[in-house]
Design an enzyme around this catalytic site. Sequence first.
Site, short mmCIF file in Angstrom:
data_model
loop_
_atom_site.label_atom_id
_atom_site.label_comp_id
_atom_site.label_asym_id
_atom_site.label_seq_id
_atom_site.Cartn_x
_atom_site.Cartn_y
_atom_site.Cartn_z
N ARG A 63 0.82 -1.22 0.00
CA ARG A 63 0.00 0.00 0.00
C ARG A 63 0.85 1.26 0.00
O ARG A 63 0.40 2.32 -0.43
CB ARG A 63 -0.95 -0.01 1.21
CG ARG A 63 -1.99 -1.09 1.10
CD ARG A 63 -2.80 -1.18 2.37
NE ARG A 63 -2.51 -2.36 3.15
CZ ARG A 63 -2.68 -2.48 4.45
NH1 ARG A 63 -3.13 -1.47 5.15
NH2 ARG A 63 -2.40 -3.60 5.06
N GLU A 100 2.02 -7.69 14.13
CA GLU A 100 1.16 -8.00 15.28
C GLU A 100 0.99 -9.52 15.41
O GLU A 100 0.86 -10.04 16.49
CB GLU A 100 -0.19 -7.29 15.13
CG GLU A 100 -0.10 -5.80 15.44
CD GLU A 100 -1.26 -5.00 14.87
OE1 GLU A 100 -1.23 -4.71 13.66
OE2 GLU A 100 -2.18 -4.70 15.62
O1 LIG Z 1 3.56 -0.81 11.85
P1 LIG Z 1 3.34 -2.28 11.57
O2 LIG Z 1 2.80 -3.02 12.76
O3 LIG Z 1 4.57 -2.93 11.02
O4 LIG Z 1 2.17 -2.42 10.48
C1 LIG Z 1 2.06 -1.56 9.38
C2 LIG Z 1 2.17 -2.31 8.08
O5 LIG Z 1 1.08 -3.22 7.95
C3 LIG Z 1 0.47 -3.04 6.67
O6 LIG Z 1 1.09 -3.78 5.67
P2 LIG Z 1 0.92 -5.35 5.49
O7 LIG Z 1 2.08 -6.06 6.13
O8 LIG Z 1 -0.45 -5.75 5.95
O9 LIG Z 1 1.11 -5.52 3.91
P3 LIG Z 1 0.32 -4.98 2.61
O10 LIG Z 1 0.66 -3.52 2.44
O11 LIG Z 1 0.92 -5.83 1.54
O12 LIG Z 1 -1.17 -5.19 2.81
C4 LIG Z 1 0.69 -1.57 6.38
O13 LIG Z 1 0.56 -1.27 4.99
C5 LIG Z 1 2.08 -1.34 6.90
O14 LIG Z 1 3.08 -1.65 5.93
N1 LIG Z 2 -5.25 -1.90 11.99
C1 LIG Z 2 -4.70 -1.99 10.78
N2 LIG Z 2 -5.41 -1.65 9.68
C2 LIG Z 2 -4.85 -1.73 8.44
N3 LIG Z 2 -3.59 -2.13 8.22
C3 LIG Z 2 -2.84 -2.47 9.29
N4 LIG Z 2 -1.56 -2.88 9.39
C4 LIG Z 2 -1.29 -3.10 10.70
N5 LIG Z 2 -2.36 -2.82 11.46
C5 LIG Z 2 -3.35 -2.42 10.60
#
Ligand SMILES: O=P(O)(O)OC[C@H]1O[C@H](OP(=O)(O)OP(=O)(O)O)[C@H](O)[C@@H]1O
Ligand SMILES: Nc1ncnc2[nH]cnc12
Length: 181
Positions: A63, A100
């Site tokens: 994203r 998480e």
């Molecule tokens: O601060 P954190 O606890 O590390 O979480 C934040 C990350 O989680 C989500 O990505 P995700 O790993 O879900 O991947 P995506 O963008 O491919 O959906 C978001 O886009 C951040 O990169």
């Molecule tokens: N609460 C949340 N919503 C969307 N993306 C996330 N990545 C980590 N935590 C998230």
Amino acid sequence: MNDATRDLREMVRAIPDYPKTGIIFRDVTTLFGNAEGLARTVDAIADHVAGHGIDLIAGIDARGFILGGALAVRMRKGFVPIRKRGKLPADVYREEYSLEYGTDEVEIHKDAVPAGGATVLLVDDLIATGGTAIAAARLIQRAGGTVPMAAFAIDLPELGGARKLAGIGIDSYAVMSFEGH
Ligand SMILES: O=P(O)(O)OC[C@H]1O[C@H](OP(=O)(O)OP(=O)(O)O)[C@H](O)[C@@H]1O
Ligand SMILES: Nc1ncnc2[nH]cnc12
């Protein structure tokens, strides 16, 4: 919170009890799918970082590519992708990090930062625990970049990510924040 930020917050879709994790998922597809929502989010970051000597924008898979790509064009800077493991074609540095739930790995091309270094703005859609952003910042540093700032559309402050970034000397800016997670 001013009126403009309240409008943007209302464009983010909340999905309660997200499967497996039980978190409130903050879905940016609705924000980025709105022409005003995307443009104003990008503008807010560009205004905040103006004058800080940014040379390059780095965005985190997946994203962060949407926001970082749009911001790079708006600021007329090059874009560096930080990708999940196994996607980049040339030689990479790799960092593992905790989410998480579970762990993941991100990579950067070893030559992503030009010889002599560069000041890099790290961009992602959202910061929660900060694990992803800290791993990404380490990668940029290993590639020879300096990371003074990181920018996000959304901060979930209760999860402490922005505080952790501050602890390693990186200022963070988020266009909006949501209590609870
Ligand atoms: O601060 P954190 O606890 O590390 O979480 C934040 C990350 O989680 C989500 O990505 P995700 O790993 O879900 O991947 P995506 O963008 O491919 O959906 C978001 O886009 C951040 O990169
Ligand atoms: N609460 C949340 N919503 C969307 N993306 C996330 N990545 C980590 N935590 C998230």
